[in-house]
Design a protein around this motif. Structure first.
Motif, PDB file in Angstrom:
ATOM      1  N   LEU A   1       0.837  -1.200   0.000  1.00  0.00           N
ATOM      2  CA  LEU A   1       0.000   0.000   0.000  1.00  0.00           C
ATOM      3  C   LEU A   1       0.873   1.250   0.000  1.00  0.00           C
ATOM      4  N   TRP A   2       1.927   1.237   0.779  1.00  0.00           N
ATOM      5  CA  TRP A   2       2.833   2.387   0.856  1.00  0.00           C
ATOM      6  C   TRP A   2       3.510   2.647  -0.484  1.00  0.00           C
ATOM      7  N   PHE A   3       4.174   1.638  -1.049  1.00  0.00           N
ATOM      8  CA  PHE A   3       4.902   1.839  -2.297  1.00  0.00           C
ATOM      9  C   PHE A   3       3.955   2.082  -3.471  1.00  0.00           C
ATOM     10  N   GLY A   4       2.840   1.393  -3.491  1.00  0.00           N
ATOM     11  CA  GLY A   4       1.870   1.589  -4.560  1.00  0.00           C
ATOM     12  C   GLY A   4       1.248   2.972  -4.527  1.00  0.00           C
ATOM     13  N   SER A   5       0.956   3.474  -3.329  1.00  0.00           N
ATOM     14  CA  SER A   5       0.384   4.818  -3.212  1.00  0.00           C
ATOM     15  C   SER A   5       1.360   5.865  -3.721  1.00  0.00           C
ATOM     16  N   GLY A   6       2.625   5.695  -3.397  1.00  0.00           N
ATOM     17  CA  GLY A   6       3.631   6.626  -3.908  1.00  0.00           C
ATOM     18  C   GLY A   6       3.711   6.605  -5.418  1.00  0.00           C
TER      19      GLY A   6
ATOM     20  N   LEU B   1       0.044  10.187 -11.269  1.00  0.00           N
ATOM     21  CA  LEU B   1      -1.047  11.153 -11.385  1.00  0.00           C
ATOM     22  C   LEU B   1      -0.501  12.574 -11.468  1.00  0.00           C
ATOM     23  N   ALA B   2       0.462  12.893 -10.619  1.00  0.00           N
ATOM     24  CA  ALA B   2       1.061  14.231 -10.644  1.00  0.00           C
ATOM     25  C   ALA B   2       1.813  14.462 -11.948  1.00  0.00           C
ATOM     26  N   GLY B   3       2.535  13.447 -12.417  1.00  0.00           N
ATOM     27  CA  GLY B   3       3.278  13.577 -13.671  1.00  0.00           C
ATOM     28  C   GLY B   3       2.372  13.789 -14.863  1.00  0.00           C
ATOM     29  N   ARG B   4       1.291  13.017 -14.920  1.00  0.00           N
ATOM     30  CA  ARG B   4       0.360  13.174 -16.045  1.00  0.00           C
ATOM     31  C   ARG B   4      -0.318  14.540 -16.018  1.00  0.00           C
ATOM     32  N   THR B   5      -0.679  14.996 -14.830  1.00  0.00           N
ATOM     33  CA  THR B   5      -1.306  16.313 -14.715  1.00  0.00           C
ATOM     34  C   THR B   5      -0.328  17.411 -15.128  1.00  0.00           C
ATOM     35  N   ALA B   6       0.904  17.311 -14.660  1.00  0.00           N
ATOM     36  CA  ALA B   6       1.910  18.311 -15.020  1.00  0.00           C
ATOM     37  C   ALA B   6       2.194  18.290 -16.525  1.00  0.00           C
ATOM     38  N   ASP B   7       2.266  17.093 -17.120  1.00  0.00           N
ATOM     39  CA  ASP B   7       2.483  17.001 -18.570  1.00  0.00           C
ATOM     40  C   ASP B   7       1.330  17.639 -19.334  1.00  0.00           C
ATOM     41  N   TRP B   8       0.110  17.384 -18.885  1.00  0.00           N
ATOM     42  CA  TRP B   8      -1.052  17.944 -19.561  1.00  0.00           C
ATOM     43  C   TRP B   8      -1.022  19.473 -19.486  1.00  0.00           C
ATOM     44  N   VAL B   9      -0.673  20.004 -18.321  1.00  0.00           N
ATOM     45  CA  VAL B   9      -0.595  21.462 -18.175  1.00  0.00           C
ATOM     46  C   VAL B   9       0.532  22.005 -19.049  1.00  0.00           C
ATOM     47  N   ARG B  10       1.687  21.338 -19.041  1.00  0.00           N
ATOM     48  CA  ARG B  10       2.846  21.799 -19.807  1.00  0.00           C
ATOM     49  C   ARG B  10       2.603  21.786 -21.312  1.00  0.00           C
ATOM     50  N   LYS B  11       1.752  20.891 -21.785  1.00  0.00           N
ATOM     51  CA  LYS B  11       1.524  20.765 -23.227  1.00  0.00           C
ATOM     52  C   LYS B  11       0.560  21.809 -23.778  1.00  0.00           C
ATOM     53  N   GLY B  12       0.124  22.716 -22.942  1.00  0.00           N
ATOM     54  CA  GLY B  12      -0.717  23.805 -23.434  1.00  0.00           C
ATOM     55  C   GLY B  12       0.071  24.626 -24.453  1.00  0.00           C
ATOM     56  N   PRO B  13      -0.535  24.943 -25.623  1.00  0.00           N
ATOM     57  CA  PRO B  13       0.219  25.614 -26.686  1.00  0.00           C
ATOM     58  C   PRO B  13       0.699  27.017 -26.331  1.00  0.00           C
ATOM     59  N   THR B  14      -0.044  27.719 -25.502  1.00  0.00           N
ATOM     60  CA  THR B  14       0.376  29.072 -25.132  1.00  0.00           C
ATOM     61  C   THR B  14       0.342  29.202 -23.610  1.00  0.00           C
ATOM     62  N   ARG B  15       0.874  30.307 -23.137  1.00  0.00           N
ATOM     63  CA  ARG B  15       0.884  30.531 -21.692  1.00  0.00           C
ATOM     64  C   ARG B  15      -0.540  30.648 -21.159  1.00  0.00           C
ATOM     65  N   THR B  16      -1.403  31.265 -21.920  1.00  0.00           N
ATOM     66  CA  THR B  16      -2.801  31.398 -21.514  1.00  0.00           C
ATOM     67  C   THR B  16      -3.462  30.037 -21.362  1.00  0.00           C
ATOM     68  N   HIS B  17      -3.193  29.142 -22.307  1.00  0.00           N
ATOM     69  CA  HIS B  17      -3.752  27.793 -22.215  1.00  0.00           C
ATOM     70  C   HIS B  17      -3.249  27.077 -20.965  1.00  0.00           C
ATOM     71  N   ARG B  18      -1.964  27.254 -20.660  1.00  0.00           N
ATOM     72  CA  ARG B  18      -1.405  26.591 -19.479  1.00  0.00           C
ATOM     73  C   ARG B  18      -2.032  27.140 -18.205  1.00  0.00           C
ATOM     74  N   VAL B  19      -2.269  28.462 -18.139  1.00  0.00           N
ATOM     75  CA  VAL B  19      -2.911  29.058 -16.965  1.00  0.00           C
ATOM     76  C   VAL B  19      -4.336  28.538 -16.837  1.00  0.00           C
ATOM     77  N   VAL B  20      -5.047  28.450 -17.947  1.00  0.00           N
ATOM     78  CA  VAL B  20      -6.417  27.930 -17.921  1.00  0.00           C
ATOM     79  C   VAL B  20      -6.415  26.472 -17.448  1.00  0.00           C
ATOM     80  N   ARG B  21      -5.455  25.694 -17.899  1.00  0.00           N
ATOM     81  CA  ARG B  21      -5.382  24.291 -17.474  1.00  0.00           C
ATOM     82  C   ARG B  21      -5.089  24.174 -15.983  1.00  0.00           C
TER      83      ARG B  21
END
Length: 184
Positions: free
Chosen positions: A11-16, A22-42
């Protein structure tokens, strides 16, 4: 180690692992915004989603049982095998099985893509995501790249950020001709 301890370790290692993914995918999705405005909106959409989720859980606290069950199922799928945890060892990787210079260059060319270079932090994150280089620091990666014949520059500019990295020109430079051919 008892059965309960093994379950707690999973449970400990799996949760990490699930949290990192989840954090990596969210950060990648935000980073892939084409413009700065898109990234702020994301970013605002992520924050709004967290706020709405918190409000829903406050309104219906019994929903946490379902969320906990889903989390545990995801953790069970992402956690390391029980035998590996019981031994307390990381997956076996032979230190002598270092990839050749051609494999390293191919990896770097793939990571560079159409940019002028790649930062070492990006290379290290990619390697660790693939299960390699666990516990390496930036200095370790830099030393290994230089040992493989890949020049590392102190200032490579990618996405308006300057840091240690590998420049595209250093990878595509033609290899030197042997001394016999140049004398002929």
């Amino acid at each position: 180690m008892t059965r309960r301890q093994r379950a707690a370790e999973r449970l400990w290692f799996g949760s990490g692992e699930v949290a990192r993914r989840l954090a990596g995918r969210t950060a990648d999705w935000v980073r892939k915004g084409p413009t700065r405005t898109h990234r702020v909106v994301r970013i605002l959409l992520v924050l709004l989603g967290l706020y709405v989720a918190a409000r829903i859980v406050r309104a219906a606290p019994t929903l946490m049982w379902a969320i906990t069950a889903v989390w545990c199922w995801c953790v069970a799928r992402a956690s390391r095998p029980t035998e590996e945890i019981a031994e307390g060892a990381a997956p076996e990787v032979e230190p002598d099985a270092a990839p050749g210079p051609d494999a390293v260059r191919t990896l770097l060319v793939g990571l560079i893509g159409d940019r002028p270079g790649v930062h070492l932090s990006t290379v290290l994150a990619h390697l660790q995501k693939q299960g390699h280089g666990q516990g390496w620091s930036m200095a370790d990666l830099r030393a290994r790249l230089e040992a493989a014949g890949v020049p590392v520059r102190r200032s490579v500019k990618v996405a308006r950020r300057v840091a240690y990295g590998v420049h595209r020109d250093d990878l595509t430079a033609p290899s030197p001709q042997p001394a016999e051919e140049t004398a002929a």
